[in-house]
Write an enzyme that holds these catalytic residues in place. Structure first.
Site, PDB file in Angstrom:
ATOM      1  N   GLY A 124      37.729  32.615  22.831  1.00  0.00           N
ATOM      2  CA  GLY A 124      36.645  33.495  22.379  1.00  0.00           C
ATOM      3  C   GLY A 124      36.002  33.014  21.098  1.00  0.00           C
ATOM      4  O   GLY A 124      36.587  33.126  20.022  1.00  0.00           O
ATOM      5  N   LEU A 125      34.808  32.474  21.240  1.00  0.00           N
ATOM      6  CA  LEU A 125      34.071  31.962  20.088  1.00  0.00           C
ATOM      7  C   LEU A 125      32.746  32.713  19.937  1.00  0.00           C
ATOM      8  O   LEU A 125      32.426  33.239  18.869  1.00  0.00           O
ATOM      9  CB  LEU A 125      33.824  30.463  20.332  1.00  0.00           C
ATOM     10  CG  LEU A 125      32.993  29.704  19.326  1.00  0.00           C
ATOM     11  CD1 LEU A 125      33.699  29.692  17.975  1.00  0.00           C
ATOM     12  CD2 LEU A 125      32.789  28.266  19.808  1.00  0.00           C
ATOM     13  N   PRO A 128      27.695  38.286  19.609  1.00  0.00           N
ATOM     14  CA  PRO A 128      26.288  38.689  19.774  1.00  0.00           C
ATOM     15  C   PRO A 128      25.364  37.990  18.772  1.00  0.00           C
ATOM     16  O   PRO A 128      24.245  37.627  19.105  1.00  0.00           O
ATOM     17  CB  PRO A 128      26.327  40.201  19.537  1.00  0.00           C
ATOM     18  CG  PRO A 128      27.721  40.611  19.897  1.00  0.00           C
ATOM     19  CD  PRO A 128      28.606  39.442  19.560  1.00  0.00           C
ATOM     20  N   GLY A 131      25.942  32.309  18.410  1.00  0.00           N
ATOM     21  CA  GLY A 131      26.009  31.515  19.643  1.00  0.00           C
ATOM     22  C   GLY A 131      26.025  30.047  19.269  1.00  0.00           C
ATOM     23  O   GLY A 131      27.064  29.495  18.887  1.00  0.00           O
ATOM     24  N   ILE A 157      32.664  35.522  27.455  1.00  0.00           N
ATOM     25  CA  ILE A 157      33.934  34.779  27.416  1.00  0.00           C
ATOM     26  C   ILE A 157      34.503  34.599  28.831  1.00  0.00           C
ATOM     27  O   ILE A 157      34.771  35.584  29.531  1.00  0.00           O
ATOM     28  CB  ILE A 157      34.954  35.482  26.495  1.00  0.00           C
ATOM     29  CG1 ILE A 157      34.335  35.740  25.115  1.00  0.00           C
ATOM     30  CG2 ILE A 157      36.245  34.674  26.397  1.00  0.00           C
ATOM     31  CD1 ILE A 157      33.743  34.520  24.415  1.00  0.00           C
ATOM     32  N   THR A 158      34.719  33.356  29.205  1.00  0.00           N
ATOM     33  CA  THR A 158      35.205  33.018  30.547  1.00  0.00           C
ATOM     34  C   THR A 158      36.710  33.300  30.662  1.00  0.00           C
ATOM     35  O   THR A 158      37.470  32.966  29.744  1.00  0.00           O
ATOM     36  CB  THR A 158      34.910  31.529  30.844  1.00  0.00           C
ATOM     37  OG1 THR A 158      33.506  31.315  30.681  1.00  0.00           O
ATOM     38  CG2 THR A 158      35.314  31.132  32.256  1.00  0.00           C
ATOM     39  N   HIS A 338      15.273  20.652  51.620  1.00  0.00           N
ATOM     40  CA  HIS A 338      15.545  21.638  52.675  1.00  0.00           C
ATOM     41  C   HIS A 338      14.312  22.479  53.019  1.00  0.00           C
ATOM     42  O   HIS A 338      14.367  23.287  53.949  1.00  0.00           O
ATOM     43  CB  HIS A 338      16.666  22.587  52.247  1.00  0.00           C
ATOM     44  CG  HIS A 338      18.052  22.024  52.382  1.00  0.00           C
ATOM     45  ND1 HIS A 338      18.559  21.081  51.533  1.00  0.00           N
ATOM     46  CD2 HIS A 338      19.047  22.301  53.268  1.00  0.00           C
ATOM     47  CE1 HIS A 338      19.810  20.795  51.879  1.00  0.00           C
ATOM     48  NE2 HIS A 338      20.127  21.515  52.927  1.00  0.00           N
ATOM     49  N   GLY A 339      13.232  22.342  52.244  1.00  0.00           N
ATOM     50  CA  GLY A 339      12.037  23.156  52.507  1.00  0.00           C
ATOM     51  C   GLY A 339      12.377  24.638  52.432  1.00  0.00           C
ATOM     52  O   GLY A 339      13.191  25.066  51.604  1.00  0.00           O
ATOM     53  N   GLU A 363      28.998  25.826  26.241  1.00  0.00           N
ATOM     54  CA  GLU A 363      29.674  24.814  25.394  1.00  0.00           C
ATOM     55  C   GLU A 363      28.666  23.944  24.642  1.00  0.00           C
ATOM     56  O   GLU A 363      28.835  22.736  24.512  1.00  0.00           O
ATOM     57  CB  GLU A 363      30.654  23.986  26.231  1.00  0.00           C
ATOM     58  CG  GLU A 363      31.677  24.901  26.865  1.00  0.00           C
ATOM     59  CD  GLU A 363      32.967  24.225  27.258  1.00  0.00           C
ATOM     60  OE1 GLU A 363      33.374  23.258  26.595  1.00  0.00           O
ATOM     61  OE2 GLU A 363      33.575  24.695  28.221  1.00  0.00           O
TER      62      GLU A 363
HETATM   63  C1  LIG Z   1      28.575  32.049  32.019  1.00  0.00           C
HETATM   64  C2  LIG Z   1      28.879  31.762  30.573  1.00  0.00           C
HETATM   65  C3  LIG Z   1      30.177  31.449  30.189  1.00  0.00           C
HETATM   66  C4  LIG Z   1      30.497  31.233  28.834  1.00  0.00           C
HETATM   67  N1  LIG Z   1      31.801  31.030  28.460  1.00  0.00           N
HETATM   68  C5  LIG Z   1      32.121  31.029  27.121  1.00  0.00           C
HETATM   69  C6  LIG Z   1      33.498  31.018  26.702  1.00  0.00           C
HETATM   70  O1  LIG Z   1      34.419  30.953  27.513  1.00  0.00           O
HETATM   71  N2  LIG Z   1      33.757  31.086  25.361  1.00  0.00           N
HETATM   72  C7  LIG Z   1      32.761  31.162  24.428  1.00  0.00           C
HETATM   73  O2  LIG Z   1      33.080  31.254  23.244  1.00  0.00           O
HETATM   74  N3  LIG Z   1      31.455  31.142  24.797  1.00  0.00           N
HETATM   75  C8  LIG Z   1      31.106  31.108  26.125  1.00  0.00           C
HETATM   76  N4  LIG Z   1      29.789  31.135  26.505  1.00  0.00           N
HETATM   77  C9  LIG Z   1      28.748  31.185  25.490  1.00  0.00           C
HETATM   78  C10 LIG Z   1      27.903  29.930  25.358  1.00  0.00           C
HETATM   79  O3  LIG Z   1      28.660  28.891  24.792  1.00  0.00           O
HETATM   80  C11 LIG Z   1      26.654  30.295  24.544  1.00  0.00           C
HETATM   81  O4  LIG Z   1      25.844  31.118  25.375  1.00  0.00           O
HETATM   82  C12 LIG Z   1      25.884  29.088  24.076  1.00  0.00           C
HETATM   83  O5  LIG Z   1      26.611  28.371  23.094  1.00  0.00           O
HETATM   84  C13 LIG Z   1      24.506  29.449  23.500  1.00  0.00           C
HETATM   85  O6  LIG Z   1      24.572  30.481  22.577  1.00  0.00           O
HETATM   86  P1  LIG Z   1      23.568  31.725  22.720  1.00  0.00           P
HETATM   87  O7  LIG Z   1      23.694  32.225  24.123  1.00  0.00           O
HETATM   88  O8  LIG Z   1      23.839  32.694  21.626  1.00  0.00           O
HETATM   89  O9  LIG Z   1      22.119  31.132  22.547  1.00  0.00           O
HETATM   90  P2  LIG Z   1      21.344  30.897  21.159  1.00  0.00           P
HETATM   91  O10 LIG Z   1      22.200  30.174  20.195  1.00  0.00           O
HETATM   92  O11 LIG Z   1      20.732  32.175  20.717  1.00  0.00           O
HETATM   93  O12 LIG Z   1      20.193  29.909  21.622  1.00  0.00           O
HETATM   94  C14 LIG Z   1      18.978  30.324  22.261  1.00  0.00           C
HETATM   95  C15 LIG Z   1      18.070  29.113  22.406  1.00  0.00           C
HETATM   96  O13 LIG Z   1      17.748  28.597  21.104  1.00  0.00           O
HETATM   97  C16 LIG Z   1      18.102  27.226  21.019  1.00  0.00           C
HETATM   98  N5  LIG Z   1      18.584  26.914  19.665  1.00  0.00           N
HETATM   99  C17 LIG Z   1      19.499  27.570  18.924  1.00  0.00           C
HETATM  100  N6  LIG Z   1      19.689  26.952  17.753  1.00  0.00           N
HETATM  101  C18 LIG Z   1      18.881  25.866  17.751  1.00  0.00           C
HETATM  102  C19 LIG Z   1      18.611  24.805  16.828  1.00  0.00           C
HETATM  103  N7  LIG Z   1      19.253  24.719  15.651  1.00  0.00           N
HETATM  104  N8  LIG Z   1      17.701  23.858  17.183  1.00  0.00           N
HETATM  105  C20 LIG Z   1      17.069  23.918  18.366  1.00  0.00           C
HETATM  106  N9  LIG Z   1      17.275  24.878  19.281  1.00  0.00           N
HETATM  107  C21 LIG Z   1      18.161  25.836  18.982  1.00  0.00           C
HETATM  108  C22 LIG Z   1      19.230  27.067  22.042  1.00  0.00           C
HETATM  109  O14 LIG Z   1      19.382  25.724  22.419  1.00  0.00           O
HETATM  110  C23 LIG Z   1      18.738  27.960  23.156  1.00  0.00           C
HETATM  111  O15 LIG Z   1      17.790  27.275  23.927  1.00  0.00           O
HETATM  112  C24 LIG Z   1      29.458  31.284  27.857  1.00  0.00           C
HETATM  113  C25 LIG Z   1      28.138  31.543  28.263  1.00  0.00           C
HETATM  114  C26 LIG Z   1      27.841  31.807  29.578  1.00  0.00           C
HETATM  115  C27 LIG Z   1      26.412  32.141  29.946  1.00  0.00           C
END
Ligand SMILES: Cc1cc2nc3c(=O)[nH]c(=O)nc-3n(C[C@H](O)[C@H](O)[C@H](O)COP(=O)(O)OP(=O)(O)OC[C@H]3O[C@@H](n4cnc5c(N)ncnc54)[C@H](O)[C@@H]3O)c2cc1C
Length: 379
Positions: A124-125, A128, A131, A157-158, A338-339, A363
């Site tokens: 868990g990293l 809200p 990210g 979190i997966t 596959h159209g 990740e």
């Molecule tokens: C199905 C799924 C499974 C997951 N599993 C895990 C898990 O097991 N554990 C865990 O901890 N997390 C998990 N995650 C979280 C995942 O790692 C994050 O969603 C990801 O790191 C992006 O963070 P965010 O969603 O807050 O997007 P944001 O950080 O808000 O980014 C939004 C957009 O802004 C861009 N952006 C942000 N900062 C910059 C910058 N400095 N320069 C340019 N562009 C930028 C991003 O690239 C993206 O396009 C999971 C996510 C999903 C959807």
């Protein structure tokens, strides 16, 4: 230079390919529809000794290498992305940080059940408000006597619904910035710890994606993972390895979509000929085959470097970035070949396309991978 897989790697590849085709592929469409988590598949993977594949034997692991791990993720993902991500996260996010940073006692207690498949590994990293900027973690841990008291929340979190214990990050000293973040091993059934699995996702429907609410959760002092204040460095190291898993998923999903497109192009006739006799379609398939091969080479190279104990962070980021973007293009073109049928669930390639999108996000997004690569080339 030797591009051949070892005898052991070939054996694992054959075993997991057979397993994926016989045990994973048949229910994949149904699980995509219902979102049912395939617990039985992971019980069987445990029987095959794969749930602790790259970890030490003394903790129940298989002492396998990272290339073998990548092969297993690739073959599972070739038929079912949800199964691929579950396995990849179990090993590279769940087991790996405990293996890398845990004490012998912590490994005995928390890595062994991950290796035996008793429960799944999770990490868990993401929060809200944290990210891509995971250094912005707001969850806190305060020492109270012999216990840490943790408060906060985690999102996306997966595997957490199927993890009895999991690692997560929390701020132990706000004044120190990212050097004030630490990692902890937390039982998911502790009072105050709530795991919610209510997301409606675009794809990877049978993988377990959860929200964690952590309300005054008390854990023993000794559940600190690694040194206090090292949590940020630890999760960066964890994600380096995890990116090899995501890259392998991308290679597998792309391979699966490509094989379906090739088969369809041979069988489908228009204008009195099979689609595969049209040069426009041949070129799409040739590009797919070439890009998959490139992505596989990058992925195996990153895995190989890790196995040699050499630096692999740049290569893992390159593999993850290239393979995930390649996978989206390949799945998109598989639907195109596959159209109209490609737009229908029956032909499966639309599932591959939906599942692939996560690979450009999880990740570390593609943008973050470019930042990592830019930093590593001296920008
Ligand atoms: C199905 C799924 C499974 C997951 N599993 C895990 C898990 O097991 N554990 C865990 O901890 N997390 C998990 N995650 C979280 C995942 O790692 C994050 O969603 C990801 O790191 C992006 O963070 P965010 O969603 O807050 O997007 P944001 O950080 O808000 O980014 C939004 C957009 O802004 C861009 N952006 C942000 N900062 C910059 C910058 N400095 N320069 C340019 N562009 C930028 C991003 O690239 C993206 O396009 C999971 C996510 C999903 C959807």
């Amino acid at each position: 230079m030797d591009f051949d897989l070892s005898q052991e790697q070939l054996m694992i590849q054959k075993m997991i390919r057979d397993f994926a085709e016989q045990e994973v592929a048949p229910g994949a469409d149904e699980r995509d529809r219902t979102g049912e988590f395939p617990r039985d598949i992971f019980n069987k993977l445990a029987e095959l000794g794969l749930m602790g594949l790259p970890f030490p034997e003394e903790y129940g692991g298989g002492e396998g290498d990272t290339v073998s791990f990548a092969i297993v993720v690739e073959e599972l993902s070739r038929v079912c992305g949800s199964t691929g991500i579950t396995y990849s996260a179990h090993i590279s996010l769940g087991g790996a940080p405990i293996n890398m940073f845990g004490t012998d006692e912590q490994k005995r207690q928390y890595l062994t059940p991950v290796c035996t498949g008793e429960y799944l590994g999770a990490f868990g990293l993401t929060e809200p408000n944290a990210g891509s900027d995971a250094g912005g973690t707001q969850t806190t841990a305060v020492l109270d006597g012999n216990e840490w008291v943790i408060n906060g929340s985690k999102i996306f979190i997966t595997n957490a619904s199927f993890a009895k214990n999991m690692a997560l990050t929390a701020v132990t000293d706000k004044s120190k910035g990212t050097s004030g973040i630490s990692a902890f091993i937390v039982p998911t059934d502790a009072p105050g710890f709530t795991v919610l699995a209510n997301y409606q996702k675009m794809g990877l429907h049978a993988s377990n994606t959860t929200e964690l609410i952590i309300d005054n959760v008390r854990i023993p002092k000794e559940n600190l993972l690694g040194k206090e204040g090292n949590g940020f460095k630890q999760f960066l190291a964890t994600l380096d390895g995890g990116r090899i898993g995501i890259a392998a998923m991308a290679v597998g999903i792309a391979q699966g979509a490509y094989e379906k497109a090739l088969q369809y192009a041979r069988e489908r006739k228009q204008f009195g000929q099979s689609l595969s006799s049209f040069q426009a379609i041949q070129f799409k398939l040739a590009d797919m085959a070439m890009h998959i091969e490139l992505a596989r080479n990058l992925t195996y190279k990153a895995a190989w470097l890790k196995d040699q104990g050499r630096k692999f962070g740049k290569e893992a980021a390159m593999a993850k970035l290239y393979a995930s973007e390649m996978c989206m293009r390949t799945c998109d073109q598989a639907v195109q070949i596959h159209g109209g049928y490609g737009y229908m669930k029956e032909y499966q390639v639309e599932r591959f396309l939906r599942d692939a999108k996560l690979l450009e996000i999880g990740e570390g997004t593609s943008e973050v991978q470019r930042l990592v690569i830019a930093r590593s080339i001296g920008c």
